[in-house]
Design a protein around this motif. Sequence first.
Motif, PDB file in Angstrom:
ATOM      1  N   GLU A 200       0.831  -1.209   0.000  1.00  0.00           N
ATOM      2  CA  GLU A 200       0.000   0.000   0.000  1.00  0.00           C
ATOM      3  C   GLU A 200       0.866   1.261   0.000  1.00  0.00           C
ATOM      4  O   GLU A 200       0.602   2.221  -0.740  1.00  0.00           O
ATOM      5  CB  GLU A 200      -0.920  -0.007   1.230  1.00  0.00           C
ATOM      6  N   THR A 201       1.922   1.255   0.808  1.00  0.00           N
ATOM      7  CA  THR A 201       2.818   2.402   0.873  1.00  0.00           C
ATOM      8  C   THR A 201       3.609   2.559  -0.425  1.00  0.00           C
ATOM      9  O   THR A 201       3.872   3.679  -0.882  1.00  0.00           O
ATOM     10  CB  THR A 201       3.787   2.264   2.064  1.00  0.00           C
ATOM     11  N   LEU A 202       3.989   1.429  -1.027  1.00  0.00           N
ATOM     12  CA  LEU A 202       4.671   1.472  -2.319  1.00  0.00           C
ATOM     13  C   LEU A 202       3.812   2.161  -3.371  1.00  0.00           C
ATOM     14  O   LEU A 202       4.301   2.974  -4.161  1.00  0.00           O
ATOM     15  CB  LEU A 202       4.996   0.041  -2.788  1.00  0.00           C
ATOM     16  N   SER A 203       2.525   1.830  -3.400  1.00  0.00           N
ATOM     17  CA  SER A 203       1.606   2.434  -4.379  1.00  0.00           C
ATOM     18  C   SER A 203       1.527   3.945  -4.161  1.00  0.00           C
ATOM     19  O   SER A 203       1.507   4.717  -5.126  1.00  0.00           O
ATOM     20  CB  SER A 203       0.213   1.811  -4.257  1.00  0.00           C
ATOM     21  N   TRP A 204       1.487   4.359  -2.885  1.00  0.00           N
ATOM     22  CA  TRP A 204       1.451   5.791  -2.594  1.00  0.00           C
ATOM     23  C   TRP A 204       2.731   6.471  -3.078  1.00  0.00           C
ATOM     24  O   TRP A 204       2.677   7.547  -3.694  1.00  0.00           O
ATOM     25  CB  TRP A 204       1.286   6.027  -1.087  1.00  0.00           C
ATOM     26  N   LEU A 205       3.890   5.852  -2.814  1.00  0.00           N
ATOM     27  CA  LEU A 205       5.171   6.448  -3.210  1.00  0.00           C
ATOM     28  C   LEU A 205       5.264   6.573  -4.729  1.00  0.00           C
ATOM     29  O   LEU A 205       5.770   7.577  -5.246  1.00  0.00           O
ATOM     30  CB  LEU A 205       6.330   5.606  -2.672  1.00  0.00           C
ATOM     31  N   GLU A 206       4.773   5.570  -5.445  1.00  0.00           N
ATOM     32  CA  GLU A 206       4.750   5.641  -6.910  1.00  0.00           C
ATOM     33  C   GLU A 206       3.992   6.880  -7.384  1.00  0.00           C
ATOM     34  O   GLU A 206       4.476   7.641  -8.233  1.00  0.00           O
ATOM     35  CB  GLU A 206       4.081   4.396  -7.490  1.00  0.00           C
ATOM     36  N   GLN A 207       2.802   7.078  -6.836  1.00  0.00           N
ATOM     37  CA  GLN A 207       1.977   8.219  -7.241  1.00  0.00           C
ATOM     38  C   GLN A 207       2.649   9.540  -6.871  1.00  0.00           C
ATOM     39  O   GLN A 207       2.612  10.505  -7.644  1.00  0.00           O
ATOM     40  CB  GLN A 207       0.595   8.123  -6.590  1.00  0.00           C
ATOM     41  N   TYR A 208       3.271   9.586  -5.690  1.00  0.00           N
ATOM     42  CA  TYR A 208       3.950  10.809  -5.251  1.00  0.00           C
ATOM     43  C   TYR A 208       5.089  11.157  -6.204  1.00  0.00           C
ATOM     44  O   TYR A 208       5.236  12.310  -6.627  1.00  0.00           O
ATOM     45  CB  TYR A 208       4.485  10.631  -3.828  1.00  0.00           C
ATOM     46  N   LEU A 209       5.904  10.162  -6.548  1.00  0.00           N
ATOM     47  CA  LEU A 209       7.055  10.420  -7.413  1.00  0.00           C
ATOM     48  C   LEU A 209       6.640  10.752  -8.836  1.00  0.00           C
ATOM     49  O   LEU A 209       7.335  11.506  -9.533  1.00  0.00           O
ATOM     50  CB  LEU A 209       8.007   9.215  -7.400  1.00  0.00           C
ATOM     51  N   GLN A 210       5.514  10.202  -9.289  1.00  0.00           N
ATOM     52  CA  GLN A 210       5.027  10.524 -10.632  1.00  0.00           C
ATOM     53  C   GLN A 210       4.696  12.009 -10.754  1.00  0.00           C
ATOM     54  O   GLN A 210       4.843  12.597 -11.823  1.00  0.00           O
ATOM     55  CB  GLN A 210       3.788   9.683 -10.961  1.00  0.00           C
ATOM     56  N   GLY A 211       4.258  12.619  -9.651  1.00  0.00           N
ATOM     57  CA  GLY A 211       3.920  14.035  -9.665  1.00  0.00           C
ATOM     58  C   GLY A 211       5.019  14.935  -9.133  1.00  0.00           C
ATOM     59  O   GLY A 211       4.798  16.136  -8.956  1.00  0.00           O
ATOM     60  N   TYR A 212       6.208  14.385  -8.875  1.00  0.00           N
ATOM     61  CA  TYR A 212       7.297  15.166  -8.283  1.00  0.00           C
ATOM     62  C   TYR A 212       7.805  16.203  -9.282  1.00  0.00           C
ATOM     63  O   TYR A 212       7.977  15.919 -10.476  1.00  0.00           O
ATOM     64  CB  TYR A 212       8.432  14.233  -7.865  1.00  0.00           C
ATOM     65  N   SER A 213       8.067  17.420  -8.809  1.00  0.00           N
ATOM     66  CA  SER A 213       8.413  18.527  -9.706  1.00  0.00           C
ATOM     67  C   SER A 213       9.868  18.508 -10.160  1.00  0.00           C
ATOM     68  O   SER A 213      10.202  19.085 -11.194  1.00  0.00           O
ATOM     69  CB  SER A 213       8.118  19.867  -9.018  1.00  0.00           C
ATOM     70  N   LEU A 226       9.652   0.464 -10.821  1.00  0.00           N
ATOM     71  CA  LEU A 226      10.405   1.152 -11.867  1.00  0.00           C
ATOM     72  C   LEU A 226       9.549   1.385 -13.107  1.00  0.00           C
ATOM     73  O   LEU A 226       9.633   2.442 -13.740  1.00  0.00           O
ATOM     74  CB  LEU A 226      11.650   0.344 -12.242  1.00  0.00           C
ATOM     75  N   ASP A 227       8.724   0.411 -13.463  1.00  0.00           N
ATOM     76  CA  ASP A 227       7.859   0.576 -14.633  1.00  0.00           C
ATOM     77  C   ASP A 227       6.883   1.728 -14.453  1.00  0.00           C
ATOM     78  O   ASP A 227       6.527   2.418 -15.400  1.00  0.00           O
ATOM     79  CB  ASP A 227       7.084  -0.722 -14.910  1.00  0.00           C
ATOM     80  N   LYS A 228       6.438   1.946 -13.207  1.00  0.00           N
ATOM     81  CA  LYS A 228       5.467   3.004 -12.930  1.00  0.00           C
ATOM     82  C   LYS A 228       6.109   4.389 -12.869  1.00  0.00           C
ATOM     83  O   LYS A 228       5.462   5.388 -13.172  1.00  0.00           O
ATOM     84  CB  LYS A 228       4.765   2.737 -11.589  1.00  0.00           C
ATOM     85  N   VAL A 229       7.401   4.455 -12.474  1.00  0.00           N
ATOM     86  CA  VAL A 229       7.995   5.749 -12.116  1.00  0.00           C
ATOM     87  C   VAL A 229       8.954   6.302 -13.171  1.00  0.00           C
ATOM     88  O   VAL A 229       8.919   7.495 -13.475  1.00  0.00           O
ATOM     89  CB  VAL A 229       8.723   5.640 -10.752  1.00  0.00           C
ATOM     90  N   VAL A 230       9.820   5.467 -13.754  1.00  0.00           N
ATOM     91  CA  VAL A 230      10.951   6.014 -14.526  1.00  0.00           C
ATOM     92  C   VAL A 230      10.629   6.158 -16.014  1.00  0.00           C
ATOM     93  O   VAL A 230       9.744   5.483 -16.549  1.00  0.00           O
ATOM     94  CB  VAL A 230      12.227   5.156 -14.356  1.00  0.00           C
ATOM     95  N   ASN A 231      11.384   7.071 -16.665  1.00  0.00           N
ATOM     96  CA  ASN A 231      11.287   7.214 -18.119  1.00  0.00           C
ATOM     97  C   ASN A 231      12.642   7.055 -18.813  1.00  0.00           C
ATOM     98  O   ASN A 231      12.750   7.197 -20.019  1.00  0.00           O
ATOM     99  CB  ASN A 231      10.659   8.559 -18.496  1.00  0.00           C
ATOM    100  N   GLN A 232      13.679   6.767 -18.028  1.00  0.00           N
ATOM    101  CA  GLN A 232      15.001   6.453 -18.575  1.00  0.00           C
ATOM    102  C   GLN A 232      15.655   5.393 -17.691  1.00  0.00           C
ATOM    103  O   GLN A 232      15.369   5.323 -16.496  1.00  0.00           O
ATOM    104  CB  GLN A 232      15.914   7.687 -18.597  1.00  0.00           C
ATOM    105  N   VAL A 233      16.538   4.596 -18.292  1.00  0.00           N
ATOM    106  CA  VAL A 233      17.289   3.597 -17.533  1.00  0.00           C
ATOM    107  C   VAL A 233      18.764   3.741 -17.877  1.00  0.00           C
ATOM    108  O   VAL A 233      19.143   3.758 -19.052  1.00  0.00           O
ATOM    109  CB  VAL A 233      16.813   2.161 -17.852  1.00  0.00           C
ATOM    110  N   PHE A 234      19.603   3.907 -16.844  1.00  0.00           N
ATOM    111  CA  PHE A 234      21.058   3.900 -17.001  1.00  0.00           C
ATOM    112  C   PHE A 234      21.558   2.550 -16.487  1.00  0.00           C
ATOM    113  O   PHE A 234      21.369   2.230 -15.310  1.00  0.00           O
ATOM    114  CB  PHE A 234      21.716   5.018 -16.180  1.00  0.00           C
TER     115      PHE A 234
END
Length: 641
Positions: A200-213, A226-234
Amino acid sequence: MILLQVNQLTKYFAAELILSNIKFEIQTQDRIALVGRNGAGKSTLLKIIAGQSSYESGEIIKPKGVSIGYLAQNTGLESEKSIWDEMLTVFAHLQQMEKDLRKLEETMADPAIFSNSDRYDKVLKEYDHLQVKFKDEGGYQYEADIRSVLHGLNFHSMSYDTKIETLSGGQKTRLALGKLLLSKPDLLILDEPTNHLDIETLSWLEQYLQGYSGAILIVSHDRYFLDKVVNQVFELSRHKMTKFTGNYSAYLDQKAANYERDLKLFEKQQDEIAKLEDFVQRNLARASTTKRAQSRRKQLQKMELIDRPAGDEKSATFSFEIDRQSGNDVIKAEQIAVGYDGEKVSEQISFRITRGDSVALVGPNGVGKSTLLKTIVDKLPAIAGRFQLGSNVSIGYYDQQQAELTSNKKVLNELWDDYPLKPEKEIRTVLGNFLFSGDDVLKTVSSLSGGEKARLALAKLMMEKANFLILDEPTNHLDLDSKEVLENALIDYPGTLLFVSHDRYFINRIATKVFELESTGITEYLGDYDYYLEKKLEQEELAALNTTQTNQQFVEAQPSDKKSYQQDKETKKLERQRKRRIEEIEATIEELETAAAKYEEELCDPEIFQNHEKVSELNEQLEKVKQQIELLMDEWTELAD
């Protein structure tokens, strides 16, 4: 805006090369995953960027005023303050502004100031300026922000006056994460932020980071996250870094495609070299063809050789087998209560697991998941109720703390002492399959990293050949590649599984059932994690609908009400299906557009342009792709309307 540039960075530990000529940049709104094997240097690179570790050569360029926030693995917040007071320290500048505003208000209320218009205007302007600044920097909402973050990180059930020094290690780690999120740095660097977080907390963190400025740089072994949050992979591999665009799944696809392409180019060049060398060898000595042979030899000498693509680094290889099959009934639990020292954590637990089931046990932190597993394997006594094992059931248990490992033993002896009749060569082979080779087997267990201990514990588990595996967080400490190997081994396992995991990708691949544990019982869902989420959503919608009906004082549902409810339920189900289909279409269109761009790029290649057959083939494939895109766009338009 570029927030950070890293140029030609090199790092050694003693004489061992860790990072070599690393080069990349991070811009505002970048969402970057840093991936690689355990020991590749991911955490080291993060520490260097955060200014907590040195490097041998290269440079790190950061514009003046850019703030960097860094959270290391398992960093707990140490403080004598309460939870609330510690979070308030992030906004000390806003609290000071608030005090300054109150002082200015008192000054403006002083009757004496009215007699001096110049002074009054000056104070008024200062007040207006400070008030605007206070508002723009979040002065009227920082307390709400604190409550939101603490609620999201699962602190809503405890008093915010609780002293931090009384909290557990996991809670302190979550608070350190919360404090960093509230500070909102321009570049947020997180090293394994998903540790100690329930689903449950993971889901919240995903949403928070998706909207991070700001920008985000993350090391995580949670692929779903990672699939939910990132748009690049190093990717860090063999001391080098390679950049990929897209989320983690896109990275895997691109990496596989790049390898296939590079391998074909290498093989094509090798064929060409072989033909040229053969021609030179056969024709150099003949007078009539010697000039042509010399020309071919010059062609060979000028050729820029392509290296064979390296492919993946060596992976662990193992499988789980069983000595004998169990009966159909593996375990039954009747009204079990579990806990410590007579204090119940969960009770009224009843369930049944049959042969071949693969059961994921989920629930919030602290509800007793690990406690239940320990009770099943007799590490803890049941407070109430009873378990009944089926015939021929043999249990293999994986402890997330690796408490079964003997710290003063060598790796070789840790395994060999349990199976003294087996030859050393066989034990070394097993350890080699788990990436313990050469002198690695002579290390003491206490000196191993978390990932190495996890692999050793899995090696011991494999040797047991039990037909009922009980696994407590088996993916903790494993890198992404080792997780995939473990998943494949468990998918092929012929026995029965019961496991606790916060890795939703892992649950989706392995589970055939989900047991949700609560303090007052257990609920069974027949499917994987996505199915479990869907059913939970349906239950929430049903509960909300029932609440609405109660508020409207519908004591008894009439036939028309039942019909209306069924229609409403069906409508919501169709709406969910519509949204899922739109997401599928958008993902497919993106893939097809990438393929179309690739075909068009190839058609511009001079070598291909002169090959009429290849041009015709590419045009045909391009036309098919465009037709598919057109059909999908039509379907998308209908669904979107």
